[in-house]
Scaffold this motif. Structure first.
Motif, PDB file in Angstrom:
ATOM      1  N   GLU A 603       0.816  -1.216   0.000  1.00  0.00           N
ATOM      2  CA  GLU A 603       0.000   0.000   0.000  1.00  0.00           C
ATOM      3  C   GLU A 603       0.850   1.267   0.000  1.00  0.00           C
ATOM      4  OE1 GLU A 603      -3.806  -1.908   2.451  1.00  0.00           O
ATOM      5  OE2 GLU A 603      -2.336  -0.646   3.485  1.00  0.00           O
ATOM      6  N   LYS A 604       2.033   1.201   0.571  1.00  0.00           N
ATOM      7  CA  LYS A 604       2.916   2.371   0.627  1.00  0.00           C
ATOM      8  C   LYS A 604       3.794   2.505  -0.620  1.00  0.00           C
ATOM      9  CE  LYS A 604       3.489   2.841   5.661  1.00  0.00           C
ATOM     10  NZ  LYS A 604       4.467   2.767   6.789  1.00  0.00           N
ATOM     11  N   GLU A 605       3.833   1.493  -1.448  1.00  0.00           N
ATOM     12  CA  GLU A 605       4.762   1.501  -2.587  1.00  0.00           C
ATOM     13  C   GLU A 605       4.612   2.758  -3.431  1.00  0.00           C
ATOM     14  OE1 GLU A 605       6.116  -1.305  -6.362  1.00  0.00           O
ATOM     15  OE2 GLU A 605       4.041  -1.363  -5.657  1.00  0.00           O
ATOM     16  N   ASP A 606       5.752   3.388  -3.747  1.00  0.00           N
ATOM     17  CA  ASP A 606       5.782   4.567  -4.604  1.00  0.00           C
ATOM     18  C   ASP A 606       7.094   4.551  -5.379  1.00  0.00           C
ATOM     19  OD1 ASP A 606       5.823   6.981  -5.864  1.00  0.00           O
ATOM     20  OD2 ASP A 606       5.553   8.208  -4.062  1.00  0.00           O
ATOM     21  N   PRO A 607       7.094   4.077  -6.632  1.00  0.00           N
ATOM     22  CA  PRO A 607       8.330   3.945  -7.417  1.00  0.00           C
ATOM     23  C   PRO A 607       9.047   5.268  -7.647  1.00  0.00           C
ATOM     24  CG  PRO A 607       6.535   2.697  -8.422  1.00  0.00           C
ATOM     25  CD  PRO A 607       5.926   3.551  -7.354  1.00  0.00           C
ATOM     26  N   THR A 608       8.361   6.402  -7.461  1.00  0.00           N
ATOM     27  CA  THR A 608       8.981   7.710  -7.679  1.00  0.00           C
ATOM     28  C   THR A 608       9.666   8.248  -6.426  1.00  0.00           C
ATOM     29  OG1 THR A 608       6.996   8.989  -7.062  1.00  0.00           O
ATOM     30  CG2 THR A 608       7.160   8.224  -9.346  1.00  0.00           C
ATOM     31  N   ASN A 609       9.465   7.581  -5.298  1.00  0.00           N
ATOM     32  CA  ASN A 609      10.027   8.050  -4.033  1.00  0.00           C
ATOM     33  C   ASN A 609      11.027   7.018  -3.524  1.00  0.00           C
ATOM     34  OD1 ASN A 609      10.594   8.855  -1.397  1.00  0.00           O
ATOM     35  ND2 ASN A 609       8.484   9.421  -0.938  1.00  0.00           N
ATOM     36  N   PRO A 610      12.314   7.373  -3.402  1.00  0.00           N
ATOM     37  CA  PRO A 610      13.328   6.402  -2.966  1.00  0.00           C
ATOM     38  C   PRO A 610      13.028   5.768  -1.608  1.00  0.00           C
ATOM     39  CG  PRO A 610      14.379   8.397  -3.792  1.00  0.00           C
ATOM     40  CD  PRO A 610      12.918   8.687  -3.719  1.00  0.00           C
ATOM     41  N   GLU A 611      12.240   6.443  -0.782  1.00  0.00           N
ATOM     42  CA  GLU A 611      11.930   5.901   0.539  1.00  0.00           C
ATOM     43  C   GLU A 611      10.914   4.761   0.481  1.00  0.00           C
ATOM     44  OE1 GLU A 611      10.623   9.220   2.868  1.00  0.00           O
ATOM     45  OE2 GLU A 611      12.664   9.805   3.390  1.00  0.00           O
ATOM     46  N   PHE A 612      10.151   4.685  -0.617  1.00  0.00           N
ATOM     47  CA  PHE A 612       9.050   3.714  -0.681  1.00  0.00           C
ATOM     48  C   PHE A 612       9.087   2.844  -1.933  1.00  0.00           C
ATOM     49  CE2 PHE A 612       7.524   7.082   2.141  1.00  0.00           C
ATOM     50  CZ  PHE A 612       7.144   6.330   3.238  1.00  0.00           C
ATOM     51  N   ILE A 613      10.288   2.610  -2.429  1.00  0.00           N
ATOM     52  CA  ILE A 613      10.448   1.650  -3.527  1.00  0.00           C
ATOM     53  C   ILE A 613      10.363   0.238  -2.956  1.00  0.00           C
ATOM     54  CG2 ILE A 613      12.117   0.718  -5.189  1.00  0.00           C
ATOM     55  CD1 ILE A 613      13.108   3.586  -5.607  1.00  0.00           C
ATOM     56  N   VAL A 614       9.683  -0.652  -3.654  1.00  0.00           N
ATOM     57  CA  VAL A 614       9.541  -2.041  -3.205  1.00  0.00           C
ATOM     58  C   VAL A 614      10.173  -2.947  -4.263  1.00  0.00           C
ATOM     59  CG1 VAL A 614       7.948  -3.867  -2.545  1.00  0.00           C
ATOM     60  CG2 VAL A 614       7.395  -1.484  -2.012  1.00  0.00           C
TER      61      VAL A 614
END
Length: 766
Positions: A603-614
């Motif tokens: 749910e937190k995954e965000d490929p554009t944000n280095p903190e939330f890459i999965v």
């Protein structure tokens, strides 16, 4: 046995009710049998006190190490396999990374012992024993002993006691004071300096959530890394050698495969860094209304300027990301600390408690304790005069990257200034500086740092009393007519440290004069000299008086309440805390569950944000619900919370259940209880942990390192009638046997050592 009331300073000192708070306290394992064991059993502990701490036989303490002097780790196999946090192993992971093989970014697992990576300078300390040496240190010292003489005697005796215990270099030992100098304990360790990296998850797992999630719950960070400790073939500590063999700990922690449930007993065993919970209200007030606001103000501006650069350039974002996270870490902490103290009305409670103490002292022990609080208050009043100078020195004057880098050249300057330089030593030092420069300039953004310098120097000039300024401020503000941007432009354009090329050119032929005239080094040295000559002596003077007054105050508190059980402040020595797995309500209408799952990562995954890459493979495993033996009821748990009392230094500490099995690794505290170093919050305090089954899942299913899991001792023991016994566990490990516990019976699948197993079982039942 009298029922123990858990309190740090008594009801007053922490603002607690008379109700026992079993989750509060960082306790010395040596004293658990006398102080804590009965209460721990009521909470759900199934171990004896001897199974927790024992000098002569295997116990839990033998599985715990101080990792690198700043974190905690725990043995999880008979072959010296060690778990700690990812952020504790970060430097070792980063130093073993290359552009061609970036294991920090991609993760990595040693598939053979030969592939495990060495780490120069990394060590672990394993406790041999701790001992109360108070009577030896304080022999003949009375309240009438002059303070200077007392300090000399305590220092000399502490060193003598510790030196004698080193046994000609076999051990590392030291004596630490407790209860503000009222008690003294010696700690003796074996230090192992061959510690090899075995594996790490990718940074997108080990640091998932980054700064955004730091100090926050719910949390989904796989904050762990894996090492192995080695020893010489004859079983002694040794520096790195290919001939070394894996260390065989006296005890290692079995891994619990049972689900963590709310209300489960939890024990955190580790090396908490520093708390000051005996601090009087005047000291707490200085932190709340002077120290913390100054730090918050300065860090907020630094972060804003760095964010501008990071948003403007993806390359600069990568360069500044680590430093930004480091600054932000305690920026959030100081904000949360102030908010918590105000919410808890701690200062009001301190005032009432200190009045009660003063009334008691005046009536009962005026000659000894009557002036203690007055002396404390006078010391803090004096410190306030110089406190901003101290804070602004570290948070402003020495904070810009260039100035901090200039500070690192102090050893070279001292060598050059001393004269008669040994060419070989100089060559060794300059080579080290070239390596340091390579790392520094890789994350250095001059344009951003120059802006930070200009603004922080302006803030320093405005906020620090003018009489306490270094002379260079007067000269330069006069030269540049108060234009701090022009001053910054000159410093950053003319400094020989402004680029890696210039710095290395200087190192090819370093001279004392070149450093003395360099604007960055000259500024740093002026600030340092002013601090050491004019600020620090004053602070030391007030601190000396404060030390005596604090010691008397704490002694008085304990005497005032003889039936209370006090625990000492944390000081990087081995402690345990205990409590339960427990959810909480952070604010009205909000309920936080006690665990998180892999669903939250998705749910937190965000490929554009280095903190939330999965990682793609992790998402694939999630979508397929392919959790193997590590999932339960169609989900994979990632983290859980307990109400254990922890602080910095507990990072990597094992979270142990009532049977002595590893449930997870502690790695953070929660935002709502940032007061922890100063005052315990019984309502909101939570310890954030990564679930051990998520650790094993990442190793095995994601990393393909199932051989490491197979090296561990996994137990699925939900039977409350079965207890853990280190002697049985060690026999089991040595014989590579399995123990099943249906109906509370111990069955051995192999006949080897069967007689000994039965004997130990009988002892356990009796």
């Amino acid at each position: 046995m009298l029922k123990k009331i858990y309190s740090l300073l008594l009801v007053g000192c922490l603002g607690l009710s008379m109700t026992a708070q079993a989750d509060e306290g960082m306790w010395l394992p040596l004293l658990v049998k006398r102080l804590n064991h009965v209460d721990m059993q009521k909470q759900g502990l199934q171990l004896t006190a001897e199974e927790i701490y024992n000098v002569n036989n295997a116990s839990l303490k033998d599985a715990i190490v101080q990792f690198g002097g700043f974190c905690t780790g725990e043995f999880v196999s008979k072959e010296g396999l060690l778990l700690t946090n990812h952020h504790c192993g970060y430097d070792a992971i980063a130093s073993n990374s290359t552009p061609q093989d970036d294991i920090l970014k991609n993760g990595w697992w040693a598939m053979t012992r030969q592939q495990e990576k060495k780490n120069e300078g990394l060590f672990v300390d394993i406790l041999v024993r701790m001992e109360d040496v108070t009577s030896q240190v304080l022999q003949g010292i009375t309240p009438q002993t002059p303070e200077q003489e007392r300090s000399r005697l305590v220092a000399e005796r502490s060193k003598s006691i510790a030196d004698a215990a080193k046994n000609n270099g076999q051990y590392v030992s030291y004596v630490r004071d407790f209860f503000n100098g009222n008690e003294f304990y010696m700690f003796v360790y074996e230090r192992f300096s061959d510690v090899r990296l075995v594996g790490t998850p990718p940074e997108s797992i080990g640091k998932f959530g980054g700064d955004t999630d730091n100090w926050m719950w719910p949390r989904h960070t796989g904050d762990f890394s894996v090492f192995r400790v080695y020893m010489s073939p004859d079983g002694k500590p040794a520096t790195y050698s290919e001939k070394n063999v894996p260390y065989r700990p006296k005890h290692h922690l079995p891994i619990s495969m049972s689900p963590v449930k709310e209300g489960d007993f939890s024990m955190v065993f580790g090396f908490p860094g520093r708390t000051t919970r005996f601090m009087a209200g005047s000291g707490l007030g200085m932190a709340v209304d002077q120290s913390n606001p100054a730090r918050i103000k300065l860090r907020e501006r630094r972060l804003a300027l760095m964010k501008e650069a990071m948003d403007a350039s993806p390359a600069d974002r990568l360069k500044l990301a680590s430093n930004y996270a480091s600054i932000s870490n305690y920026y959030k902490y100081f904000i949360g600390q102030n908010e918590g103290i105000k919410r808890m009305k701690t200062l009001d409670k301190k005032s009432a408690e200190e009045k009660a103490f003063q009334d008691w002292a005046n009536a009962e022990r005026k000659a000894l304790y009557g002036s203690a609080l007055a002396d404390i208050n006078a010391s803090y009043a004096g410190q306030r005069t110089y406190n901003l100078s101290s804070i602004y020195r570290s948070e402003a004057a020495l904070a810009p990257q260039l100035i901090a880098h200039a500070y690192q050249y102090t050893p070279l300057y001292n060598m050059l200034k001393a004269g008669n330089v040994d060419k070989a030593k100089l060559q060794e030092l300059t080579t080290a500086y070239k390596d340091m420069n390579k790392e520094f300039y890789a994350s250095y953004v001059p344009s951003s740092d120059q802006k930070i310098f200009a603004e922080l120097m302006q803030m320093y000039y405005n906020d620090v009393p003018k009489a306490q300024h270094a002379d260079i401020f007067k000269d330069l503000t006069s030269t540049y007519k108060g234009d701090f941007r022009k001053w910054a432009a000159d410093v950053y354009s003319k400094s020989l440290l402004s680029s890696e090329a210039k710095a290395n050119a200087f190192l090819a032929n370093p001279t004392q004069k070149a450093l003395e005239t360099d604007p960055a080094f000259k500024f740093m040295r002026a600030v340092q000299t002013n601090y050491q000559d004019n600020i620090l002596p004053k602070l030391n003077e007030y601190n000396a008086a404060l030390g005596r007054a604090n010691r008397l105050y704490v002694a008085g508190l304990r005497e005032m309440h003889p039936n209370k059980v006090f625990y000492p402040d944390a000081n990087s020595t081995l402690r345990l805390s205990y409590g339960t797995v427990k959810d909480y309500e952070p604010r009205d209408g909000v309920q936080y569950k006690y665990y998180t799952t892999l669903q939250g990562i998705a749910e937190k995954e965000d490929p554009t944000n280095p903190e939330f890459i999965v990682p793609a493979k992790l998402m694939q495993l999630y979508n397929q619900k392919d959790y193997g033996r590590y999932g339960q009821n169609g989900e994979l748990r990632v983290g859980f919370i307990t109400n254990n009392d922890i602080t910095g230094g507990n990072s990597g500490s094992p979270v142990i259940n009532g049977r002595g099995e590893l449930m997870g690794l502690a790695f953070d505290g929660n935002w709502e209880a940032m007061t922890g170093d100063l005052v315990f919050d019984p309502e909101y305090k939570r310890c954030i942990n990564v679930d051990i089954k998520y650790v094993l899942f990442v190793m095995d299913k994601l990393g393909g390192a199932g051989h490491l899991v197979n090296e561990m001792t996994l137990v699925d023991n939900g039977n409350p009638n079965t207890t853990f016994n280190p002697a049985i566990n060690d026999i089991k490990m040595q014989g590579k046997m399995e123990i099943e516990t249906p109906e509370g019976q111990i069955k051995i699948k192999k006949k080897k050592n069967e007689t000994k197993i039965k004997k130990e079982t009988k002892k356990q039942k009796s």
